[in-house]
Design an enzyme around this catalytic site. Structure first.
Site, PDB file in Angstrom:
ATOM      1  CG  ASP A   1      -1.869   0.396   6.759  1.00  0.00           C
ATOM      2  OD1 ASP A   1      -2.910   0.052   7.347  1.00  0.00           O
ATOM      3  OD2 ASP A   1      -1.274   1.468   6.974  1.00  0.00           O
TER       4      ASP A   1
ATOM      5  CG  HIS B   1       2.709  -2.713   6.305  1.00  0.00           C
ATOM      6  ND1 HIS B   1       3.370  -2.308   7.444  1.00  0.00           N
ATOM      7  CD2 HIS B   1       2.285  -1.588   5.678  1.00  0.00           C
ATOM      8  CE1 HIS B   1       3.359  -0.980   7.498  1.00  0.00           C
ATOM      9  NE2 HIS B   1       2.710  -0.520   6.449  1.00  0.00           N
TER      10      HIS B   1
HETATM   11 NI    NI Z   1       0.815   1.981   3.296  1.00  0.00          NI
END
Ligand code: NI
Length: 245
Positions: free
Chosen positions: A52, A194
């Site tokens: 993400d 991430h």
């Molecule tokens: Ni996020």
């Protein structure tokens, strides 16, 4: 199922389909290009790495290179406001066989927003992706994993959550993140990471090496669902697929 988007990863997927349908004497075939996967009864355990908050040239680029070396596809949920200026990176991401989805335009908590804001957050990000890659479905991962019934009813695609969260954004420590993931990972898991931190990139590639060694096969979320015969339904939250192996 949009087969066009799986073009690049298509070979591996088709081979995996074949493997799942063939007898044990044929269970030594390449999956994901040249990668060799030892198959156990019923196929290898499957796991989906998801990233993400990107794209980000400094960290997403080395991640893509590391995944390409390992011939492993992943799923990237992009923040719309980060797309402009990263067109080449996103083209390379798609060319690498990775699934691309949206993580809203401004990384907003979706629960409670107006319909107009929801449509803008998702629609403007998708339009950016359409411009770069051509029309696609671009599934949604809600920021913070926060949703309400209204958002589920508005969604026109699956809502991708996760089952393994090493909190890599908090612990910028590759050793800790690797341990957290490999000690938890099981067949059907969706792993949240991430691609914004060098420690996460390092951890992700080490996780790939360790779990491949243990017989896991890495797939995109879309491939995970297709391989497990899970229907693609709008507004349904996906956290993991039930383990089979
Ligand atoms: Ni996020």
């Amino acid at each position: 199922m949009e087969w066009g988007k799986l073009r690049k990863a298509g070979l591996g997927l088709v081979l995996l389909w074949l493997l799942l349908a063939t007898g044990p004497e044929e269970q030594h075939m390449a999956v994901g290009g040249e990668a060799q996967v030892e198959l156990e009864e019923g196929g290898p355990p499957l796991v989906a790495l998801t990233f993400d908050d990107g794209p980000r040239e400094e960290t997403t680029r080395p991640l893509l290179e590391g995944l390409a070396l390992r011939e492993v596809p992943a799923t990237f949920f992009l923040v719309g406001e980060r797309i402009c200026g990263s067109e080449t990176l996103i083209q390379d991401m798609a060319a690498g066989g990775h699934q691309i989805g949206v993580h809203t335009y401004s990384h907003i908590k979706l629960a409670g927003v107006s319909r107009t804001r929801y449509d803008w957050e998702i629609g403007s990000t998708r339009r950016e992706l359409d411009k770069i890659l051509g029309p696609g479905q671009w599934w949604l991962r809600p920021p913070y994993g926060i949703l309400d019934q209204q958002i589920k009813s508005w969604a026109d695609c699956p809502l991708v959550l996760w089952s393994v969260d090493p909190e890599d954004w908090k612990y910028r420590d590759a050793d800790r993140v690797v341990d957290s993931i490999v000690s938890a990972a099981k067949d059907g898991d969706i792993i949240l990471m991430h691609d914004s931190y060098p420690s996460s990139v390092e951890a992700a590639l080490r996780v790939v090496d360790i779990l491949k060694e243990r017989g896991f096969c890495f797939v995109t979320v879309e491939q995970l669902m297709a391989l497990r015969g899970e229907p693609v339904q709008r507004g349904v939250c996906i956290r993991a697929l039930p383990p089979k192996n």
